[in-house]
Design an enzyme around this catalytic site. Structure first.
Site, short mmCIF file in Angstrom:
data_model
loop_
_atom_site.label_atom_id
_atom_site.label_comp_id
_atom_site.label_asym_id
_atom_site.label_seq_id
_atom_site.Cartn_x
_atom_site.Cartn_y
_atom_site.Cartn_z
N CYS A 82 0.83 -1.20 0.00
CA CYS A 82 0.00 0.00 0.00
C CYS A 82 0.87 1.27 0.00
CB CYS A 82 -0.99 -0.03 1.16
SG CYS A 82 -2.33 1.18 0.98
N HIS A 191 -3.93 -4.57 -0.29
CA HIS A 191 -3.56 -5.14 1.00
C HIS A 191 -3.67 -6.66 0.92
CE1 HIS A 191 -3.18 -1.59 3.60
NE2 HIS A 191 -4.11 -1.05 2.84
N GLU A 193 -2.91 -8.80 3.13
CA GLU A 193 -3.37 -9.33 4.43
C GLU A 193 -4.88 -9.20 4.61
OE1 GLU A 193 -2.73 -4.96 5.26
OE2 GLU A 193 -1.86 -6.50 3.97
#
EC number: 4.3.2.10
Length: 212
Positions: A82, A191, A193
């Site tokens: 990011c 992202h 995650e």
């Protein structure tokens, strides 16, 4: 045992990133740390980032992270996430113009207040799931289908046009670089995650990647 260091400079989804890496690579030691010695010793390094680029770069300069990133990104697998990706670029339009670390020559642009597609106004920030198309054959795309979806939250983007380092492309009103890669460095605007199966696969690929 391999060690993955997630650089802690106070500006990133540190613990969610750590948990995601621990989930896909239980054989790895995952450290969230601001200790330069531990980061230098790590086999792999992740640079996260959320918020305004001016604040991120200010903290990185204050803590010596800029020079540390330049050092450790030379010789081991390195992943930017990011704003951590945007920080690797030459410059961002955000906050009136901010110089980045400069590992990639790209400029980071603002989507604009009047972003439209097919006559419909698009919301900024670009927030939610979007397809990512492979722009290069890269080990981090292993077992991730071309056009798979990842989760984005951003108002600024690295340009796609003329971007020789682009590894993944997304469209949101404009074409943008969802991922860039060079040598042992890979960086993503989304992202991983927060991107369910595809994101976890990318992180697993990163922990297995030799940087070649």
């Amino acid at each position: 045992m391999k060690t993955v260091a997630i650089i802690d400079y106070g500006m990133g989804n540190l613990h969610s990133a750590r948990k995601a890496v621990e989930h896909v690579a239980p054989d790895c030691t995952v450290l969230v740390t601001d200790d330069a010695a531990k980061i230098r010793e790590a086999d792999r390094v992740i640079l996260p980032g959320v918020g305004a680029i001016r604040d991120c770069m200010a903290e990185m300069h204050r803590l010596g992270v800029v020079e540390l990133v330049k050092e450790v990104s030379r010789d081991r697998p390195f992943l930017g996430i990011c704003v951590g990706m945007q920080a690797l670029m030459a410059r961002s339009e955000e906050n009136g113009g901010v110089e980045g670390i400069g590992l990639f020559p790209s400029e980071v642009r603002y989507f604009g207040d009047n972003l439209t597609e097919h006559g419909e106004r698009l919301k900024v920030p670009h927030m939610g799931w979007n397809q990512v198309w492979h722009a290069a054959d890269h080990p981090l795309w292993h077992n991730i289908p071309d056009g798979d979806r990842f989760y984005f939250v951003h108002s600024y983007y690295a340009e796609a046009e003329g971007n020789a380092d682009m590894a993944g492309r997304t469209h949101y009103g404009v074409d943008l670089a969802a991922a860039v890669a060079r040598d042992n460095i890979f960086a993503v605007q989304f992202h991983p995650e927060k991107s369910a199966r595809a994101g976890l696969q990318l992180l697993e690929n990163f922990t297995n990647w030799t940087g070649k």
